[in-house]
Design a protein around this motif. Structure first.
Motif, PDB file in Angstrom:
ATOM      1  N   TYR A   1       0.923  -1.304   0.069  1.00 51.92           N
ATOM      2  CA  TYR A   1      -0.115  -0.183   0.192  1.00 51.92           C
ATOM      3  C   TYR A   1       1.095   1.196   0.049  1.00 51.92           C
ATOM      4  O   TYR A   1       0.344   2.235  -0.611  1.00 51.92           O
ATOM      5  CB  TYR A   1      -1.047   0.107   0.913  1.00 51.92           C
ATOM      6  N   ALA A   2       2.040   1.243   0.541  1.00 48.48           N
ATOM      7  CA  ALA A   2       2.854   2.396   0.581  1.00 48.48           C
ATOM      8  C   ALA A   2       3.292   2.762  -0.842  1.00 48.48           C
ATOM      9  O   ALA A   2       3.517   3.757  -1.335  1.00 48.48           O
ATOM     10  CB  ALA A   2       4.231   2.110   1.297  1.00 48.48           C
ATOM     11  N   ARG A   3       3.470   1.787  -2.041  1.00 49.73           N
ATOM     12  CA  ARG A   3       3.700   2.012  -3.174  1.00 49.73           C
ATOM     13  C   ARG A   3       2.550   2.804  -3.893  1.00 49.73           C
ATOM     14  O   ARG A   3       2.635   3.358  -4.884  1.00 49.73           O
ATOM     15  CB  ARG A   3       3.950   0.765  -3.962  1.00 49.73           C
ATOM     16  N   TRP A   4       1.258   2.857  -3.304  1.00 46.63           N
ATOM     17  CA  TRP A   4       0.185   3.421  -3.740  1.00 46.63           C
ATOM     18  C   TRP A   4       0.106   4.735  -2.847  1.00 46.63           C
ATOM     19  O   TRP A   4      -0.956   5.276  -3.275  1.00 46.63           O
ATOM     20  CB  TRP A   4      -1.046   2.543  -3.344  1.00 46.63           C
ATOM     21  N   GLY A   5       0.846   5.027  -2.007  1.00 49.67           N
ATOM     22  CA  GLY A   5       0.674   6.258  -1.273  1.00 49.67           C
ATOM     23  C   GLY A   5      -0.346   6.198  -0.031  1.00 49.67           C
ATOM     24  O   GLY A   5      -0.747   7.011   0.623  1.00 49.67           O
ATOM     25  N   MET A   6      -0.417   4.824   0.194  1.00 50.14           N
ATOM     26  CA  MET A   6      -1.698   4.650   1.407  1.00 50.14           C
ATOM     27  C   MET A   6      -0.962   4.063   2.576  1.00 50.14           C
ATOM     28  O   MET A   6      -0.048   3.359   2.472  1.00 50.14           O
ATOM     29  CB  MET A   6      -2.694   3.714   0.615  1.00 50.14           C
ATOM     30  N   SER A   7      -1.538   4.400   3.709  1.00 45.36           N
ATOM     31  CA  SER A   7      -1.135   3.442   4.912  1.00 45.36           C
ATOM     32  C   SER A   7      -1.976   2.330   5.100  1.00 45.36           C
ATOM     33  O   SER A   7      -3.016   2.198   4.267  1.00 45.36           O
ATOM     34  CB  SER A   7      -1.555   4.524   6.228  1.00 45.36           C
ATOM     35  N   LEU A   8      -1.697   1.349   6.134  1.00 45.84           N
ATOM     36  CA  LEU A   8      -2.789   0.291   6.242  1.00 45.84           C
ATOM     37  C   LEU A   8      -4.039   0.951   6.791  1.00 45.84           C
ATOM     38  O   LEU A   8      -5.160   0.363   6.105  1.00 45.84           O
ATOM     39  CB  LEU A   8      -2.121  -0.512   7.462  1.00 45.84           C
ATOM     40  N   SER A   9      -4.201   1.944   7.435  1.00 44.33           N
ATOM     41  CA  SER A   9      -5.217   2.568   7.916  1.00 44.33           C
ATOM     42  C   SER A   9      -6.235   3.090   6.635  1.00 44.33           C
ATOM     43  O   SER A   9      -7.600   2.760   6.463  1.00 44.33           O
ATOM     44  CB  SER A   9      -5.221   3.728   8.746  1.00 44.33           C
ATOM     45  N   ASP A  10      -5.643   3.642   5.651  1.00 42.71           N
ATOM     46  CA  ASP A  10      -6.225   3.967   4.557  1.00 42.71           C
ATOM     47  C   ASP A  10      -6.751   2.839   3.658  1.00 42.71           C
ATOM     48  O   ASP A  10      -7.789   2.624   3.300  1.00 42.71           O
ATOM     49  CB  ASP A  10      -5.265   4.851   3.623  1.00 42.71           C
ATOM     50  N   ALA A  11      -5.863   1.753   3.501  1.00 45.04           N
ATOM     51  CA  ALA A  11      -6.323   0.599   2.688  1.00 45.04           C
ATOM     52  C   ALA A  11      -7.500  -0.341   3.574  1.00 45.04           C
ATOM     53  O   ALA A  11      -8.394  -0.526   2.730  1.00 45.04           O
ATOM     54  CB  ALA A  11      -5.200  -0.264   2.705  1.00 45.04           C
ATOM     55  N   ILE A  12      -7.467  -0.220   4.754  1.00 43.34           N
ATOM     56  CA  ILE A  12      -8.478  -0.883   5.508  1.00 43.34           C
ATOM     57  C   ILE A  12      -9.959  -0.010   5.368  1.00 43.34           C
ATOM     58  O   ILE A  12     -11.056  -0.644   5.146  1.00 43.34           O
ATOM     59  CB  ILE A  12      -8.171  -1.069   7.001  1.00 43.34           C
ATOM     60  N   ASN A  13      -9.742   1.399   5.323  1.00 43.71           N
ATOM     61  CA  ASN A  13     -11.001   2.098   5.036  1.00 43.71           C
ATOM     62  C   ASN A  13     -11.507   1.938   3.788  1.00 43.71           C
ATOM     63  O   ASN A  13     -12.711   1.665   3.363  1.00 43.71           O
ATOM     64  CB  ASN A  13     -10.477   3.536   5.438  1.00 43.71           C
ATOM     65  N   VAL A  14     -10.704   1.989   2.847  1.00 46.73           N
ATOM     66  CA  VAL A  14     -11.015   1.673   1.335  1.00 46.73           C
ATOM     67  C   VAL A  14     -11.701   0.079   1.274  1.00 46.73           C
ATOM     68  O   VAL A  14     -12.787  -0.125   0.709  1.00 46.73           O
ATOM     69  CB  VAL A  14      -9.735   1.480   0.355  1.00 46.73           C
ATOM     70  N   PHE A  15     -11.076  -0.633   2.070  1.00 51.12           N
ATOM     71  CA  PHE A  15     -11.693  -2.009   1.935  1.00 51.12           C
ATOM     72  C   PHE A  15     -13.135  -2.097   2.624  1.00 51.12           C
ATOM     73  O   PHE A  15     -14.237  -2.669   2.311  1.00 51.12           O
ATOM     74  CB  PHE A  15     -10.766  -3.177   2.669  1.00 51.12           C
ATOM     75  N   LEU A  16     -13.397  -1.373   3.665  1.00 54.92           N
ATOM     76  CA  LEU A  16     -14.564  -1.241   4.354  1.00 54.92           C
ATOM     77  C   LEU A  16     -15.635  -0.574   3.544  1.00 54.92           C
ATOM     78  O   LEU A  16     -16.700  -1.153   3.305  1.00 54.92           O
ATOM     79  CB  LEU A  16     -14.612  -0.740   5.730  1.00 54.92           C
ATOM     80  N   VAL A  17     -15.399   0.283   2.939  1.00 57.57           N
ATOM     81  CA  VAL A  17     -16.237   1.315   2.026  1.00 57.57           C
ATOM     82  C   VAL A  17     -16.658   0.341   0.796  1.00 57.57           C
ATOM     83  O   VAL A  17     -17.683   0.304   0.588  1.00 57.57           O
ATOM     84  CB  VAL A  17     -15.620   2.729   1.747  1.00 57.57           C
TER      85      VAL A  17
END
Length: 94
Positions: free
Chosen positions: A24-40
């Protein structure tokens, strides 16, 4: 967008966490960002946002398997699993 103040606590294998963080860092995202995207996306999809069915493609490298021998049926055993003590693999490739 509303402030993200709700907290989720999850336990994962440390290596999984580290590798996912790198992805996710390669996409400029934190794990928190990635989890939020997954939930949405889960809410949008009404369930898991991806297919959980097994792939119909083989999960092994065809170059690493023993050849098919009609006497034994189709063989998909990796060549590197050869156990010299039982000599089964030697019988398969004769």
């Amino acid at each position: 967008m509303a402030a993200r103040t709700a907290e989720i606590k999850a336990y994962v294998v440390p290596d999984v966490k580290a590798e996912a963080a790198e992805v996710y860092a390669r996409w400029g995202m934190s794990l928190s960002d990635a989890i939020n995207v997954f939930l949405v996306k889960s809410i949008d999809a009404g369930g898991l946002p991806f297919d959980m069915r097994a792939s119909s493609k083989p999960c092994y490298d065809p170059a690493s398997v023993l050849p098919v021998d009609p006497r034994w049926g189709a063989s998909v055993l990796p060549v590197d699993m050869d156990d010299e003590e039982d000599d089964v693999y030697a019988q398969l490739v004769r």
